[in-house]
Motif scaffolding. Sequence first.
Motif, PDB file in Angstrom:
ATOM      1  N   MET A 192     -70.201  62.019 -40.022  1.00 18.89           N
ATOM      2  CA  MET A 192     -69.728  62.784 -41.196  1.00 18.89           C
ATOM      3  C   MET A 192     -68.347  63.387 -40.928  1.00 18.89           C
ATOM      4  N   LYS A 193     -68.176  63.927 -39.707  1.00 22.37           N
ATOM      5  CA  LYS A 193     -66.871  64.537 -39.366  1.00 22.37           C
ATOM      6  C   LYS A 193     -65.754  63.506 -39.429  1.00 22.37           C
ATOM      7  N   ARG A 194     -66.107  62.264 -39.157  1.00 28.42           N
ATOM      8  CA  ARG A 194     -65.111  61.189 -39.178  1.00 28.42           C
ATOM      9  C   ARG A 194     -65.085  60.482 -40.532  1.00 28.42           C
ATOM     10  N   LEU A 195     -65.747  61.084 -41.524  1.00 25.11           N
ATOM     11  CA  LEU A 195     -65.789  60.603 -42.912  1.00 25.11           C
ATOM     12  C   LEU A 195     -66.388  59.207 -43.038  1.00 25.11           C
ATOM     13  N   ASP A 196     -67.159  58.800 -42.009  1.00 25.82           N
ATOM     14  CA  ASP A 196     -67.846  57.507 -42.069  1.00 25.82           C
ATOM     15  C   ASP A 196     -69.245  57.747 -42.628  1.00 25.82           C
ATOM     16  N   TYR A 197     -69.301  57.955 -43.972  1.00 26.61           N
ATOM     17  CA  TYR A 197     -70.555  58.370 -44.599  1.00 26.61           C
ATOM     18  C   TYR A 197     -71.594  57.264 -44.634  1.00 26.61           C
ATOM     19  N   ASN A 198     -71.144  56.006 -44.630  1.00 21.04           N
ATOM     20  CA  ASN A 198     -72.114  54.904 -44.643  1.00 21.04           C
ATOM     21  C   ASN A 198     -72.941  54.878 -43.353  1.00 21.04           C
ATOM     22  N   LYS A 199     -72.235  55.064 -42.202  1.00 21.58           N
ATOM     23  CA  LYS A 199     -72.974  55.093 -40.928  1.00 21.58           C
ATOM     24  C   LYS A 199     -73.839  56.348 -40.851  1.00 21.58           C
ATOM     25  N   ALA A 200     -73.294  57.472 -41.327  1.00 13.49           N
ATOM     26  CA  ALA A 200     -74.064  58.716 -41.322  1.00 13.49           C
ATOM     27  C   ALA A 200     -75.344  58.537 -42.128  1.00 13.49           C
ATOM     28  N   LEU A 201     -75.230  57.863 -43.285  1.00 13.12           N
ATOM     29  CA  LEU A 201     -76.394  57.643 -44.150  1.00 13.12           C
ATOM     30  C   LEU A 201     -77.432  56.759 -43.460  1.00 13.12           C
ATOM     31  N   LYS A 202     -76.968  55.768 -42.718  1.00 11.78           N
ATOM     32  CA  LYS A 202     -77.884  54.871 -42.000  1.00 11.78           C
ATOM     33  C   LYS A 202     -78.760  55.670 -41.030  1.00 11.78           C
ATOM     34  N   PHE A 203     -78.124  56.570 -40.270  1.00 11.06           N
ATOM     35  CA  PHE A 203     -78.882  57.331 -39.271  1.00 11.06           C
ATOM     36  C   PHE A 203     -79.805  58.359 -39.916  1.00 11.06           C
ATOM     37  N   ILE A 204     -79.319  59.059 -40.941  1.00 11.68           N
ATOM     38  CA  ILE A 204     -80.166  60.099 -41.538  1.00 11.68           C
ATOM     39  C   ILE A 204     -81.317  59.469 -42.325  1.00 11.68           C
ATOM     40  N   SER A 205     -81.110  58.264 -42.849  1.00 11.83           N
ATOM     41  CA  SER A 205     -82.207  57.553 -43.531  1.00 11.83           C
ATOM     42  C   SER A 205     -83.296  57.183 -42.529  1.00 11.83           C
ATOM     43  N   ASN A 206     -82.883  56.740 -41.332  1.00 12.71           N
ATOM     44  CA  ASN A 206     -83.860  56.446 -40.273  1.00 12.71           C
ATOM     45  C   ASN A 206     -84.633  57.704 -39.901  1.00 12.71           C
ATOM     46  N   ALA A 207     -83.893  58.820 -39.805  1.00 11.70           N
ATOM     47  CA  ALA A 207     -84.525  60.092 -39.431  1.00 11.70           C
ATOM     48  C   ALA A 207     -85.569  60.501 -40.461  1.00 11.70           C
ATOM     49  N   VAL A 208     -85.225  60.375 -41.736  1.00  8.80           N
ATOM     50  CA  VAL A 208     -86.145  60.739 -42.824  1.00  8.80           C
ATOM     51  C   VAL A 208     -87.394  59.863 -42.789  1.00  8.80           C
ATOM     52  N   ASN A 209     -87.220  58.586 -42.440  1.00 11.04           N
ATOM     53  CA  ASN A 209     -88.371  57.682 -42.353  1.00 11.04           C
ATOM     54  C   ASN A 209     -89.317  58.073 -41.224  1.00 11.04           C
ATOM     55  N   ILE A 210     -88.749  58.633 -40.141  1.00 12.12           N
ATOM     56  CA  ILE A 210     -89.568  59.044 -38.998  1.00 12.12           C
ATOM     57  C   ILE A 210     -90.281  60.359 -39.288  1.00 12.12           C
ATOM     58  N   GLY A 252     -90.565  62.752 -42.547  1.00 12.28           N
ATOM     59  CA  GLY A 252     -90.259  63.070 -43.943  1.00 12.28           C
ATOM     60  C   GLY A 252     -90.493  64.521 -44.322  1.00 12.28           C
ATOM     61  N   GLU A 253     -90.911  65.337 -43.330  1.00 13.82           N
ATOM     62  CA  GLU A 253     -91.164  66.763 -43.600  1.00 13.82           C
ATOM     63  C   GLU A 253     -90.044  67.651 -43.036  1.00 13.82           C
ATOM     64  N   ASN A 254     -88.995  67.025 -42.505  1.00 10.21           N
ATOM     65  CA  ASN A 254     -87.931  67.808 -41.870  1.00 10.21           C
ATOM     66  C   ASN A 254     -86.876  68.197 -42.898  1.00 10.21           C
ATOM     67  N   VAL A 255     -86.806  69.479 -43.196  1.00  8.66           N
ATOM     68  CA  VAL A 255     -85.921  69.969 -44.260  1.00  8.66           C
ATOM     69  C   VAL A 255     -84.443  69.758 -43.919  1.00  8.66           C
ATOM     70  N   LEU A 256     -84.099  69.833 -42.624  1.00 10.51           N
ATOM     71  CA  LEU A 256     -82.694  69.638 -42.218  1.00 10.51           C
ATOM     72  C   LEU A 256     -82.243  68.203 -42.501  1.00 10.51           C
ATOM     73  N   TYR A 257     -83.146  67.251 -42.265  1.00  9.61           N
ATOM     74  CA  TYR A 257     -82.828  65.847 -42.557  1.00  9.61           C
ATOM     75  C   TYR A 257     -82.524  65.666 -44.043  1.00  9.61           C
ATOM     76  N   TRP A 258     -83.398  66.225 -44.900  1.00 12.31           N
ATOM     77  CA  TRP A 258     -83.244  66.016 -46.342  1.00 12.31           C
ATOM     78  C   TRP A 258     -81.960  66.668 -46.865  1.00 12.31           C
ATOM     79  N   LYS A 259     -81.600  67.807 -46.311  1.00 15.75           N
ATOM     80  CA  LYS A 259     -80.361  68.473 -46.747  1.00 15.75           C
ATOM     81  C   LYS A 259     -79.149  67.578 -46.430  1.00 15.75           C
ATOM     82  N   LEU A 260     -79.146  67.014 -45.214  1.00 17.24           N
ATOM     83  CA  LEU A 260     -78.050  66.105 -44.841  1.00 17.24           C
ATOM     84  C   LEU A 260     -78.084  64.835 -45.684  1.00 17.24           C
TER      85      LEU A 260
END
Length: 468
Positions: free
Chosen positions: A315-333, A335-343
């Motif tokens: 995100m800091k490097r404005l590479d939102y596509n890669k950021a989305l890939k990782f946070i989507s994986n995190a949410v799949n692992i 799905g109750e983590n509020v920090l993941y959903w906010k990101l």
Amino acid sequence: MNYSHEDENYPLTRFESMLKTNDILFFDSNEFENIIHHYLENGKIALAKRAIKLGLEQHPTSINLRLFQVEILVIENKFSEADEILDMLHDIEPNNEEIYIQKANVLSKQDEHEKAINTLLIAIDISSTPEDDSDLYALIGMEYLFLDQFENAVIYFKKCLESDTSDYSALHNIVYCYDFLDQNEEAISYLNNFLDSNPYCEVAWHQLGRQYFTIKDYAKANAAFDFAIISDDTFVGAYIEKGKVLEKLKQYEEAIENYKVTLALDEPTSFALLRIGYCYEKLGQDDMAVQFFNKTIKDDALLDKGWIAITKFYMKRLDYNKALKFISNAVNIDGENVLYWKLYATINKRLNFLEEAEIGYKRTLELGNYELDTWLDRSDILIALGEYEASIYNLLQAAEFYPENPEIEYRLGGLYFTTHQTQEGRFHLKNALRLNIDYSFIVSELFPLLVDRPMVKAIISEAKKASD
């Protein structure tokens, strides 16, 4: 089957053989005690009970076997039965301190901690070996912890440590009490005095370093962790803590070295891998940072800090596509983590994936993140999607947590005007202007079509005149 009588496990092996064959063999009471102790240590309660039953059949007058019986009854919460046996044993042997220890255990299990303490004090009074009373002092300390009487707990844990300077659990408990009481200086003073007579106690140096770290005296913390490492150069915890201090001192290369020592000494920990990643990021070595962030999530997929670190890195490097890939994986692992959903919501919003962003903000709220920005961001996305009624409902919920908030009121005013609910629109817009006239730009930003509406123009200009 042949047994060697030199084999220290011989009575245990013989006992288990007897259970299989149903033969009745004789064991002396000490052998039964060792067998029962072994089963209790290993959580084999059913076998311990069988050994106690057979032991008491062969040695009905054994006090120690009866005490084991009490121990089992306490585990099973059969306190009145345990009390009966203890009363009987007390009549037979009134000066047996073990009877008082078990009596205190029964009282403690029933939350009678004051009575347990008094009973343990009797055990100390009648103790035949006062120099070996460290366990009794530790038990009293624990009872005071149950009562949240930390000052008294400290006194007895100190007595315990005076009797046995190698009792590191007592040392940890002393520091725990000082921490709870926010008495860092007292903890530092105590640990320094302890180290004067125990200069090679790595645990005390480690605890001292942690105290200095808490009060932000990083130079002294660093020195304390150095002494812990000198005392035991395989002490993983000391290297970890020293790494954290070096990070605070912005000595990132040295911090990495210390974290890497822990990787060599023990199985790699996700904490150390993560900290190395952060250090490389601070040094501007992005390739190495990503490498260690990836190692972190591979080592422990449930560590949210790892997923958040690599997501924020992109995100800091404005590479939102890669950021989305990782946070989507995190949410799949998880799905109750509020920090993941906010990101997840934030990144989708940046990518203009509004439906996904709205799902993210909604889930964030469902999981209990009631920050004002979460409500407002979700509302703005619903407005952009044309979901006006949903946006109104969202803001009315937000107003329950943040009453009289101008940002909420401007949005509600605009939404009610947009949905032709003029009376509500007037009420909320006037309320917003009364609360903070400087935020009136929200109307033109979110509802550009309303700016030229006569009623809206009149309300805003009237408020501005009144404030001049």
